[in-house]
Design an enzyme around this catalytic site. Structure first.
Site, mmCIF file in Angstrom:
data_model
loop_
_atom_site.group_PDB
_atom_site.id
_atom_site.type_symbol
_atom_site.label_atom_id
_atom_site.label_comp_id
_atom_site.label_asym_id
_atom_site.label_seq_id
_atom_site.Cartn_x
_atom_site.Cartn_y
_atom_site.Cartn_z
ATOM 1 N N GLN A 132 1.835 -18.986 -103.037
ATOM 2 C CA GLN A 132 1.673 -19.096 -104.490
ATOM 3 C C GLN A 132 2.966 -18.697 -105.189
ATOM 4 O O GLN A 132 3.400 -19.352 -106.139
ATOM 5 C CB GLN A 132 0.490 -18.250 -104.958
ATOM 6 C CG GLN A 132 -0.835 -18.810 -104.447
ATOM 7 C CD GLN A 132 -2.037 -17.992 -104.855
ATOM 8 O OE1 GLN A 132 -1.908 -16.907 -105.410
ATOM 9 N NE2 GLN A 132 -3.225 -18.501 -104.560
ATOM 10 N N LYS B 180 -8.094 -27.257 -100.382
ATOM 11 C CA LYS B 180 -8.001 -26.745 -101.758
ATOM 12 C C LYS B 180 -6.543 -26.656 -102.194
ATOM 13 O O LYS B 180 -6.183 -27.090 -103.287
ATOM 14 C CB LYS B 180 -8.700 -25.388 -101.834
ATOM 15 C CG LYS B 180 -8.769 -24.793 -103.213
ATOM 16 C CD LYS B 180 -9.990 -23.922 -103.385
ATOM 17 C CE LYS B 180 -9.905 -22.598 -102.662
ATOM 18 N NZ LYS B 180 -8.937 -21.671 -103.280
ATOM 19 N N SER C 17 4.090 -15.445 -99.490
ATOM 20 C CA SER C 17 3.065 -15.964 -100.392
ATOM 21 C C SER C 17 3.422 -17.367 -100.849
ATOM 22 O O SER C 17 4.454 -17.584 -101.493
ATOM 23 C CB SER C 17 2.918 -15.054 -101.617
ATOM 24 O OG SER C 17 2.257 -15.756 -102.653
ATOM 25 N N LYS D 287 -7.065 -10.359 -102.983
ATOM 26 C CA LYS D 287 -7.627 -11.720 -103.033
ATOM 27 C C LYS D 287 -8.769 -11.741 -104.060
ATOM 28 O O LYS D 287 -8.863 -10.857 -104.898
ATOM 29 C CB LYS D 287 -8.103 -12.133 -101.634
ATOM 30 C CG LYS D 287 -6.953 -12.303 -100.639
ATOM 31 C CD LYS D 287 -6.073 -13.462 -101.036
ATOM 32 C CE LYS D 287 -4.877 -13.611 -100.118
ATOM 33 N NZ LYS D 287 -3.908 -14.584 -100.601
ATOM 34 N N ARG E 238 -2.132 -29.081 -105.634
ATOM 35 C CA ARG E 238 -0.749 -29.587 -105.699
ATOM 36 C C ARG E 238 -0.704 -31.071 -106.042
ATOM 37 O O ARG E 238 0.229 -31.549 -106.689
ATOM 38 C CB ARG E 238 -0.036 -29.283 -104.381
ATOM 39 C CG ARG E 238 0.293 -27.773 -104.245
ATOM 40 C CD ARG E 238 0.420 -27.340 -102.811
ATOM 41 N NE ARG E 238 0.905 -25.965 -102.663
ATOM 42 C CZ ARG E 238 0.145 -24.859 -102.740
ATOM 43 N NH1 ARG E 238 -1.170 -24.964 -102.998
ATOM 44 N NH2 ARG E 238 0.658 -23.660 -102.573
ATOM 45 N N ARG F 264 -6.138 -9.555 -110.764
ATOM 46 C CA ARG F 264 -5.205 -9.806 -109.654
ATOM 47 C C ARG F 264 -3.742 -9.743 -110.123
ATOM 48 O O ARG F 264 -3.434 -10.069 -111.262
ATOM 49 C CB ARG F 264 -5.535 -11.156 -109.002
ATOM 50 C CG ARG F 264 -6.911 -11.110 -108.342
ATOM 51 C CD ARG F 264 -7.287 -12.424 -107.716
ATOM 52 N NE ARG F 264 -6.420 -12.776 -106.613
ATOM 53 C CZ ARG F 264 -6.478 -13.957 -105.989
ATOM 54 N NH1 ARG F 264 -7.354 -14.875 -106.382
ATOM 55 N NH2 ARG F 264 -5.668 -14.215 -104.992
ATOM 56 N N GLY G 268 -6.458 -18.305 -108.280
ATOM 57 C CA GLY G 268 -5.121 -17.706 -108.253
ATOM 58 C C GLY G 268 -4.042 -18.766 -108.127
ATOM 59 O O GLY G 268 -2.958 -18.645 -108.706
ATOM 60 N N ASP H 41 -6.724 -16.658 -95.222
ATOM 61 C CA ASP H 41 -8.036 -16.884 -95.835
ATOM 62 C C ASP H 41 -9.162 -16.895 -94.780
ATOM 63 O O ASP H 41 -10.350 -16.869 -95.139
ATOM 64 C CB ASP H 41 -8.043 -18.200 -96.621
ATOM 65 C CG ASP H 41 -7.146 -18.109 -97.858
ATOM 66 O OD1 ASP H 41 -6.828 -16.979 -98.294
ATOM 67 O OD2 ASP H 41 -6.752 -19.163 -98.381
#
Ligand code: S3P
Length: 449
Positions: free
Chosen positions: A173, A21, A171, A364, A26, A126, A98, A337
């Site tokens: 993200q 994912k 992180s 999450k 990306r 979030r 997210g 995860d």
């Protein structure tokens, strides 16, 4: 609502794990802002990855190809170059994703237009402050439109300057949002993390021609040192990205469910083809090997600079060394995860498993600490919630229960796996949410069940 029953026989057979994912997101993002056509093979067909496709279609990017019914779905992204995106006519809806919201926050901060991002009810709760704070330091102009620090937010494109940022969380993200913004900044961007988070952005940016240096080389191989502490990454702007062929490996976070199932069910032997085993993602395998799991990487190779393997998983009785297993610190970003599945699995194993330093789980898709604890208790497990994780005293006989997923795909899949190894019936309140990351989950499970 879905009713599940214990497995009647061991698992056996082969599954090709659907695309990763994180890497799928990306591939669209970098493909869209590169010059030329990026060919993506093995893209993940799921609600989250479709959210990223729709976002770029809204910004004028043509994305061709079919996601249906192919073993390795193929897409072609007609790149617009760094400055070719057009203003979306309405808010970008990241749905439950997210990664879409936070990575796009970085990219949109540097565009020559105003845009806004929203999401579903879970995503709108979030925290976005983690990207808003450093992006604002770079010069971004971001307004939150409802709750402070949450989606929806409006982003007014601005001129950005590179920063040297120490992120409080490991992180990917946050790191990726800053790297994407950094592509447009007038000076280099440096990101420091307490521990290395997944490094797919760095790997892919480098293959698209960006000038990224730092702790990438250290983790290129499958057998890497254990410690990923204090990772630093530097991006120097000024290079145009060039379209590439991207091969997306299978998602280890999806493979984790079948790995756990084979370890739980006596006599099982399964082969999982094409699993991404980037060490910044492979902590689940490492912790399982500490518990005596028999997982053999029968073929190890690279796809688009990402390490991959075919994993042969055979049932073997698991145990907790010295009766106490602590999973924390640098382990956490490498299996963040997979923690729900790991917690569920350890409830079946004699001994105590302590998960700590995992407060990120609370923010999450759901509060994964509380929800895993509640559902495990409903199955009869002895679990205690802590500030930053949980303590699981495993080995009690578990029974079926009514599972409340809170719309969280990984909770639904994790407890679907548990249902195979407990006594009696398990009812999952919402199995639809699995479409967020793995629409073919039950079909693949039935291939080996
Ligand atoms: C992701 C990073 C992780 C992970 C998420 C996907 C990514 O989140 O939990 O599912 O693709 O960058 P954080 O960066 O918030 O740890």
């Amino acid at each position: 609502m879905l009713t599940l029953h214990p497995a009647e026989r061991p698992l056996s057979g082969t599954i090709r794990i659907p695309g990763d994912k994180s890497i799928s997101h990306r591939s669209i993002i970098l493909g869209a802002i590169a010059k030329g056509d990026t060919e993506v093979t093995g893209f993940l067909e799921s609600a989250d990855s479709r959210a990223t496709i729709s976002a770029f279609e809204k910004m004028g990017v043509r994305i061709e190809g079919s996601l249906d019914k192919h073993a390795r779905p193929h897409l072609r992204v007609h790149g617009k170059g760094l400055y070719g995106l057009s203003q979306p006519s309405s808010a970008i809806d990241a749905l439950n994703s997210g990664t879409t919201a936070r990575l796009l926050a970085g990219l949109l901060s540097a565009q020559a237009f105003t845009s806004s991002i929203t999401g579903d009810e879970s995503l709108r709760r979030r925290p976005m402050k983690r990207v808003i704070t450093p992006l604002t330091q770079m010069g971004a102009q971001i307004e939150t439109l409802a709750r402070p620090d949450c989606l929806p937010m409006r982003i007014h494109g601005a001129r950005l300057t590179g920063i040297d940022y120490t992120s409080p969380q490991a992180s990917a993200q946050v790191k990726s949002a800053l790297l994407l913004a950094g592509l447009y900044a007038d000076t280099p961007t440096v990101i420091r993390e307490p521990f290395l988070s997944r490094n797919h952005s760095e790997i892919m940016l480098r293959s698209f021609g960006a000038d990224v240096t730092g702790d990438i080389e250290a983790i290129d191989a499958y057998d890497t040192p254990d410690v990923f502490a204090g990772a630093v990454i530097t991006l120097r702007p000024g290079t145009q990205l060039k379209a590439q062929e991207v091969y997306v490996p299978g998602d280890i976070s999806s493979a984790a469910f079948f790995i756990a199932a084979a370890l739980l069910l006596e006599g099982s032997e399964i082969l999982l083809k094409n699993v991404g085993v980037n060490p910044s993602r492979a902590g689940f395998l490492k912790v399982l090997s500490r518990m005596g799991a028999d997982i053999e990487a029968v073929e190890v190779y690279e796809e688009s600079a990402e390490p991959c393997a075919d994993l042969l998983v055979r049932h073997a009785p698991l145990s907790i060394p010295g009766d106490m297993l602590i999973v924390g610190g640098e382990d956490i970003p490498t299996l963040i995860d997979e923690l729900p599945m790991l917690a569920i699995l350890s409830a079946f194993v004699e001994g105590t498993c302590v998960i700590k330093d995992a407060q990120e789980l609370k923010v999450k898709e759901s509060d994964r600490i509380r929800i895993v604890v509640d559902n495990l208790r409903a199955m009869g497990a002895d679990v205690t919630e802590t500030e930053d994780g949980m303590i699981i005293r495993g080995g009690a006989p578990l029974h079926g229960a009514q599972i409340k997923t809170h719309g969280d795909h990984r909770i639904a899949m994790g407890f679907a796996i548990a249902s195979l190894a407990v006594s009696g019936e398990t009812i999952i309140d919402d199995a639809e949410c699995i479409n967020v990351s793995y629409p073919g989950f039950f079909r693949d499970l039935s291939k080996i069940a």
